[in-house]
Enzyme design. Structure first.
Site: not given
Ligand code: NAI
Length: 244
Positions: A155, A157, A159
């Site tokens: 992750y 790498a 990000k």
């Molecule tokens: P989440 O797991 O609730 O949302 C991620 C979304 O991305 C989901 O709706 C999922 O279906 C979608 N997704 C995953 N793979 C996919 C694909 N191949 N095609 C289309 N959609 C896809 O998680 P969250 O927390 O809302 O994360 C959103 C972003 O924020 C992510 O990029 C995550 O890495 C980043 N992030 C989150 C943090 C946290 O503490 N929640 C901290 C730092 C970054």
């Protein structure tokens, strides 16, 4: 021209909060991408419409180049007068574990979701954006991508590379008034962090709490607006003081 914003992984968590924020603060027609959870996506669509915005669901897997290309091509052909001005690359996954035991699949899937996802969606729209001489690209990175996090070599790498490509692309497209920025959240309360020990982790956060998806959405909405026109190539931390 009907102006649009596309949000990948927009059905829940931070992506959903971004959709709701853009719906209430802008006039953009929203393209809400989701992968498989149709019910959650429809719920998000309803909430967006209840705020008076227009929107539609675009299901595709951002890691699948052909599928992404096909869905977006069909959409653009059916909506010739629609123009995507804002791209929020939010889709992301974690597959945590110590590197020495990390499977190639867990390495590959995490990188592909963040990086191929960024490429597949952004590359589709970038030429039109450049021709239009206006655009906002916002990439959702992570504190792991700037400081590195133990147990998240994959992750971090993914990000970290997203941050680097944000800075590179920002320099390429600045002349055409297209800005590219990354947002790097710390611990935000969503499904992704639901299994973490919040009480324990909170002890190391200066502001003493996890962040809210809405707080990340506020920052993204600002970067997506014309008010942020002189910010580009930046990575903006939003992490309660954990790291900057
Ligand atoms: P989440 O797991 O609730 O949302 C991620 C979304 O991305 C989901 O709706 C999922 O279906 C979608 N997704 C995953 N793979 C996919 C694909 N191949 N095609 C289309 N959609 C896809 O998680 P969250 O927390 O809302 O994360 C959103 C972003 O924020 C992510 O990029 C995550 O890495 C980043 N992030 C989150 C943090 C946290 O503490 N929640 C901290 C730092 C970054």
């Amino acid at each position: 021209m009907k102006k649009c914003a596309i949000i990948t992984g927009g059905s829940r968590g931070i992506g959903k909060a971004i959709c709701l924020k853009l719906a209430s603060e802008t006039n953009y027609h929203l393209l809400i991408n989701y992968q498989s959870n149709k019910e959650a996506a429809q719920q998000t669509l309803q909430e967006v419409e209840a705020l008076g915005a227009t929107a539609e669901l675009l299901p595709f897997d951002v890691t699948d180049k052909e599928q992404t290309q096909e869905v977006l091509t069909l959409w653009q052909e059916a909506h010739k007068e629609y123009l995507v001005e804002v791209i929020v690359n939010n889709a992301g996954i974690t597959r945590d574990g110590l590197f020495m035991w990390m499977s190639y699949e867990d390495w590959d899937k995490v990188l592909r979701t963040t990086l191929d996802g960024f490429y597949n969606v952004t590359h589709f729209f970038i030429q039109k954006m450049l021709r239009n001489r206006y655009g906002r690209i916002i990439n959702i990175a992570s504190v792991s991508g700037v400081k590195g996090t133990s147990g998240q070599a994959n992750y971090s790498a993914a990000k970290g590379a997203l941050v680097a490509t944000t800075k590179a692309l920002a320099q390429e497209v600045a002349k055409r008034n297209v800005t590219v920025n990354a947002v790097a959240p710390g611990f935000i309360q969503t499904d992704m962090t639901a299994s973490l020990n919040e009480e324990e982790l909170t002890k190391m956060i200066p502001l003493g709490r996890f962040g809210k998806a809405e707080e990340v959405a506020d920052l993204v909405a600002f970067l997506a607006s014309s008010r942020a026109g002189y910010i580009t190539g930046e990575v903006i931390n939003i992490n309660g003081g954990i790291y900057s």
